[in-house]
Motif scaffolding. Sequence first.
Motif, PDB file in Angstrom:
ATOM      1  N   TRP A  41      -4.428   2.612  -2.393  1.00  0.00           N
ATOM      2  CA  TRP A  41      -3.964   1.886  -1.221  1.00  0.00           C
ATOM      3  C   TRP A  41      -4.949   2.141  -0.077  1.00  0.00           C
ATOM      4  CZ3 TRP A  41      -0.021  -1.532  -1.097  1.00  0.00           C
ATOM      5  CH2 TRP A  41       0.913  -1.490  -2.132  1.00  0.00           C
ATOM      6  N   PHE A  42      -5.243   1.090   0.646  1.00  0.00           N
ATOM      7  CA  PHE A  42      -6.046   1.158   1.852  1.00  0.00           C
ATOM      8  C   PHE A  42      -5.248   0.478   2.963  1.00  0.00           C
ATOM      9  CE2 PHE A  42     -10.383   2.442   0.520  1.00  0.00           C
ATOM     10  CZ  PHE A  42     -10.185   2.502  -0.844  1.00  0.00           C
ATOM     11  N   LYS A  68       4.924   6.607  11.511  1.00  0.00           N
ATOM     12  CA  LYS A  68       4.488   6.754  12.894  1.00  0.00           C
ATOM     13  C   LYS A  68       3.884   5.435  13.372  1.00  0.00           C
ATOM     14  CE  LYS A  68       3.125  11.555  11.950  1.00  0.00           C
ATOM     15  NZ  LYS A  68       1.998  12.518  11.996  1.00  0.00           N
ATOM     16  N   PRO A  69       3.870   5.217  14.674  1.00  0.00           N
ATOM     17  CA  PRO A  69       3.239   3.983  15.172  1.00  0.00           C
ATOM     18  C   PRO A  69       1.786   3.839  14.702  1.00  0.00           C
ATOM     19  CG  PRO A  69       4.549   4.980  16.891  1.00  0.00           C
ATOM     20  CD  PRO A  69       4.559   5.955  15.739  1.00  0.00           C
ATOM     21  N   GLU A  70       1.096   4.946  14.540  1.00  0.00           N
ATOM     22  CA  GLU A  70      -0.298   4.858  14.095  1.00  0.00           C
ATOM     23  C   GLU A  70      -0.440   4.475  12.620  1.00  0.00           C
ATOM     24  OE1 GLU A  70       1.182   7.407  15.689  1.00  0.00           O
ATOM     25  OE2 GLU A  70       0.433   9.361  14.962  1.00  0.00           O
ATOM     26  N   ASP A  71       0.665   4.373  11.912  1.00  0.00           N
ATOM     27  CA  ASP A  71       0.633   3.861  10.542  1.00  0.00           C
ATOM     28  C   ASP A  71       0.650   2.332  10.509  1.00  0.00           C
ATOM     29  OD1 ASP A  71       2.862   6.522   9.648  1.00  0.00           O
ATOM     30  OD2 ASP A  71       0.696   6.423   9.268  1.00  0.00           O
ATOM     31  N   THR A  72       0.821   1.726  11.661  1.00  0.00           N
ATOM     32  CA  THR A  72       0.821   0.263  11.740  1.00  0.00           C
ATOM     33  C   THR A  72      -0.517  -0.282  11.270  1.00  0.00           C
ATOM     34  OG1 THR A  72       2.423   0.209  13.552  1.00  0.00           O
ATOM     35  CG2 THR A  72       0.968  -1.699  13.302  1.00  0.00           C
ATOM     36  N   ALA A  73      -0.463  -1.169  10.295  1.00  0.00           N
ATOM     37  CA  ALA A  73      -1.681  -1.720   9.707  1.00  0.00           C
ATOM     38  C   ALA A  73      -1.297  -2.730   8.649  1.00  0.00           C
ATOM     39  CB  ALA A  73      -2.523  -0.614   9.072  1.00  0.00           C
ATOM     40  N   VAL A  74      -2.295  -3.440   8.187  1.00  0.00           N
ATOM     41  CA  VAL A  74      -2.140  -4.231   6.969  1.00  0.00           C
ATOM     42  C   VAL A  74      -2.546  -3.335   5.807  1.00  0.00           C
ATOM     43  CG1 VAL A  74      -2.874  -6.264   5.697  1.00  0.00           C
ATOM     44  CG2 VAL A  74      -2.622  -6.381   8.182  1.00  0.00           C
ATOM     45  N   TYR A  75      -1.678  -3.221   4.830  1.00  0.00           N
ATOM     46  CA  TYR A  75      -1.907  -2.348   3.685  1.00  0.00           C
ATOM     47  C   TYR A  75      -2.345  -3.185   2.482  1.00  0.00           C
ATOM     48  CZ  TYR A  75      -0.001   1.659   6.124  1.00  0.00           C
ATOM     49  OH  TYR A  75       0.201   2.693   7.010  1.00  0.00           O
ATOM     50  N   TYR A  76      -3.389  -2.706   1.827  1.00  0.00           N
ATOM     51  CA  TYR A  76      -3.962  -3.391   0.667  1.00  0.00           C
ATOM     52  C   TYR A  76      -3.944  -2.456  -0.541  1.00  0.00           C
ATOM     53  CZ  TYR A  76      -6.027  -6.509   4.180  1.00  0.00           C
ATOM     54  OH  TYR A  76      -6.212  -7.378   5.215  1.00  0.00           O
ATOM     55  N   CYS A  77      -3.701  -3.036  -1.695  1.00  0.00           N
ATOM     56  CA  CYS A  77      -3.862  -2.259  -2.912  1.00  0.00           C
ATOM     57  C   CYS A  77      -5.177  -2.668  -3.587  1.00  0.00           C
ATOM     58  CB  CYS A  77      -2.686  -2.445  -3.867  1.00  0.00           C
ATOM     59  SG  CYS A  77      -2.384  -4.129  -4.397  1.00  0.00           S
ATOM     60  N   LYS A  78      -5.722  -1.725  -4.308  1.00  0.00           N
ATOM     61  CA  LYS A  78      -6.976  -1.954  -5.003  1.00  0.00           C
ATOM     62  C   LYS A  78      -6.925  -1.329  -6.380  1.00  0.00           C
ATOM     63  CE  LYS A  78     -10.632   0.553  -4.888  1.00  0.00           C
ATOM     64  NZ  LYS A  78     -11.828   1.342  -4.511  1.00  0.00           N
ATOM     65  N   GLY A  79      -7.450  -2.055  -7.346  1.00  0.00           N
ATOM     66  CA  GLY A  79      -7.579  -1.519  -8.692  1.00  0.00           C
ATOM     67  C   GLY A  79      -9.042  -1.407  -9.062  1.00  0.00           C
ATOM     68  N   VAL A 121      -6.089   5.319   2.030  1.00  0.00           N
ATOM     69  CA  VAL A 121      -4.783   5.938   2.269  1.00  0.00           C
ATOM     70  C   VAL A 121      -4.412   6.881   1.118  1.00  0.00           C
ATOM     71  CG1 VAL A 121      -2.313   5.540   2.571  1.00  0.00           C
ATOM     72  CG2 VAL A 121      -3.969   4.000   3.645  1.00  0.00           C
ATOM     73  N   SER A 122      -4.470   6.337  -0.100  1.00  0.00           N
ATOM     74  CA  SER A 122      -4.024   7.139  -1.237  1.00  0.00           C
ATOM     75  C   SER A 122      -4.541   6.516  -2.523  1.00  0.00           C
ATOM     76  CB  SER A 122      -2.493   7.198  -1.263  1.00  0.00           C
ATOM     77  OG  SER A 122      -2.027   8.015  -2.308  1.00  0.00           O
ATOM     78  N   ALA A 123      -4.655   7.329  -3.567  1.00  0.00           N
ATOM     79  CA  ALA A 123      -5.108   6.833  -4.856  1.00  0.00           C
ATOM     80  C   ALA A 123      -4.388   7.580  -5.967  1.00  0.00           C
ATOM     81  CB  ALA A 123      -6.618   6.997  -5.004  1.00  0.00           C
ATOM     82  N   ILE A 124      -4.355   6.935  -7.123  1.00  0.00           N
ATOM     83  CA  ILE A 124      -3.731   7.538  -8.288  1.00  0.00           C
ATOM     84  C   ILE A 124      -4.553   7.185  -9.510  1.00  0.00           C
ATOM     85  CG2 ILE A 124      -2.169   5.559  -8.607  1.00  0.00           C
ATOM     86  CD1 ILE A 124      -0.015   7.618  -9.483  1.00  0.00           C
ATOM     87  N   SER A 125      -4.709   8.149 -10.392  1.00  0.00           N
ATOM     88  CA  SER A 125      -5.495   7.910 -11.587  1.00  0.00           C
ATOM     89  C   SER A 125      -4.737   7.018 -12.561  1.00  0.00           C
ATOM     90  CB  SER A 125      -5.837   9.242 -12.254  1.00  0.00           C
ATOM     91  OG  SER A 125      -4.641   9.933 -12.608  1.00  0.00           O
ATOM     92  N   LEU A 134       3.803   2.814  -3.029  1.00  0.00           N
ATOM     93  CA  LEU A 134       3.470   3.749  -1.952  1.00  0.00           C
ATOM     94  C   LEU A 134       4.750   3.973  -1.149  1.00  0.00           C
ATOM     95  CD1 LEU A 134       1.144   5.372  -0.643  1.00  0.00           C
ATOM     96  CD2 LEU A 134       0.942   3.500   1.014  1.00  0.00           C
ATOM     97  N   GLN A 135       5.333   5.133  -1.339  1.00  0.00           N
ATOM     98  CA  GLN A 135       6.506   5.506  -0.576  1.00  0.00           C
ATOM     99  C   GLN A 135       6.042   6.132   0.732  1.00  0.00           C
ATOM    100  OE1 GLN A 135       9.888   5.119  -1.242  1.00  0.00           O
ATOM    101  NE2 GLN A 135      10.152   5.893   0.852  1.00  0.00           N
TER     102      GLN A 135
END
Length: 116
Positions: free
Chosen positions: A35-36, A86-97, A47-51, A80-81
């Motif tokens: 996730w970005f 927080k307000p600073e988490d405001t964004a457009v979230y994208y997933c990537k493979g 933001v986060s990744a998983i194998s 992505l749970q």
Amino acid sequence: VQLQAYGGGSVQAGDSLRLSCAASGGSFSTYNMAWFRQTAGMDREFVSAISWRGASTYYADSVKGRFTISRDNDKNTVYLQMNSLKPEDTAVYYCKGRDWYQNDYWGQGTLVTVSS
């Protein structure tokens, strides 16, 4: 492969949201997923990744302890749970493979808005 992210919305600070990213086509179970997020005028940030088997997970320092990434290879979906938003988490979230050949596939974004 096509990736479809959803689950964004407008919440209050301290609330939770779960984002989902569903894959169609390709071999989802062999992809490392991530996730970005991106805000206006800023670069897209990790933001986060998983194998591919879910054995390893990675988090940006800014979300560590609040966000949890997981996947269900039977459902071709990565999650992505997001807790304690927080307000600073405001964004457009994208997933990537990313496949074995290091090809990247991006989904369309889903907007998360956190108000104080």
